[in-house]
Design a protein around this motif. Sequence first.
Motif, short mmCIF file in Angstrom:
data_model
loop_
_atom_site.label_atom_id
_atom_site.label_comp_id
_atom_site.label_asym_id
_atom_site.label_seq_id
_atom_site.Cartn_x
_atom_site.Cartn_y
_atom_site.Cartn_z
N GLU A 110 -9.20 12.65 34.25
CA GLU A 110 -9.22 13.76 35.05
C GLU A 110 -10.10 13.93 36.45
N THR A 111 -10.84 13.11 36.67
CA THR A 111 -11.65 13.06 37.83
C THR A 111 -11.29 12.09 38.91
N VAL A 112 -11.79 10.73 38.52
CA VAL A 112 -11.48 9.55 39.41
C VAL A 112 -10.22 9.30 39.35
N GLY A 113 -9.37 9.49 38.16
CA GLY A 113 -7.95 9.29 38.28
C GLY A 113 -7.04 9.92 39.18
N GLN A 114 -7.72 11.15 39.61
CA GLN A 114 -6.75 11.85 40.53
C GLN A 114 -6.76 11.34 41.81
#
Length: 411
Positions: A340-344
């Motif tokens: 939800e964070t870095v993967g964006q």
Amino acid sequence: MATNQELLKEREQRLATTIALGTPDRVPIAPKMNHFYGDMYGVNCYTAASDPKTLVPAVREYIREFQPDGVWQIAQHSNHVVDLLGTKFVRCPGGSRLGINDHFQILDDEFMYEDEYLEFAQDPTTFIINKWLPRRHSELAGLAKVNFQDWIEYGIYGAVATFGDPEVKKAFEALQAAAYHSKVWLEGGAAFADACVEEGVPVLARFGHTCPFDVLSDNFRGMMNMNMDILTQPEGLEEALEQATNIVLKYMLNPIKAFNDKYLFIPLHGGVDEFMSKENYAKYYWPGLKAMIEKAVAEGITPYVFCEGNYDTRLEQLMDVPKGKVVYMFEKVDMKRAKETVGQVACIGGNLPTATLMYASKEKVIDETKRLLDTCAPGGGFIMDCSIVMDNCPKENLHAMFETALTYGKY
């Protein structure tokens, strides 16, 4: 049937699409490995450390049996170079140090003292030659006497005379003897990488460099000392970090460019949640790491960053990178929140516990693989990988991970 070179292009494209946060035909599978190739295919650690070329048949067998989308270059120290230099910071397999099939061990030690930060920052070359190398390698003790500064006018005679000193001569003889085995080590690593490409698989971590904080922590101060220095030596630490950053940025891409590679492997050692606060990470650790990432991306190189240990409090910080240009592999992290964070903004992977692959049942491996795919695969930008670098595990468990990812990880 596709040729190896056709498979190579297919795998490279699958990885490129994933890194750019796209959705290829399926999730790429590229578990982090080190001596697994030797352990599974009959090459002991001592032999591999003596000449990495001996692992070429083993890695060919691994590729043919498992068909990975990427192979990790072996990380090994040369037994012979370590012996000839009297190296103190690493233990290698064989002899009186470790068994012939024990994996090498890095020792946390102090080779720069707490009051020497400014000396290092002001003249790192002289410090490295006269203090760091003699302390780190017993056979190089004579370098403490060498003078590369006062060669002006008549100073040349005293400087040159030093090279006749028995200890200095011994140091240079050790370097000459180690040069041959260093060449063998480099050529063996090149042969390993060439074999992977010939088999149709790209090498993901052929060349790497630690970030500036870890350069000082791993090699100069020691991890425990370095983290305490944040509180006791903040000014000296900041100056040394600035100099270390300059050095890293100057040299980190040289081998990658020389071999026209695509990836810069960056293992993160000292930045785990347990060792420093979120604020200190942002001040002391992240700036040098970010500078490395940005320089690599600007040069068309993909940073392949391995976040070792717990990294839950760092996720938002890691987002401050060019979108679709970076890979972050995690050992211990909440992968749902990572997605939800870095993967964006960056491709993510890792986190299937290597201990599960080594010791759990086949069914447990299948369940863990599905859990990760359910959490991280949707929308693309995910590489199937284990948590930490693997040296051994039952083949049936590794096959379970591969087969599950191949079928369950299709888009």
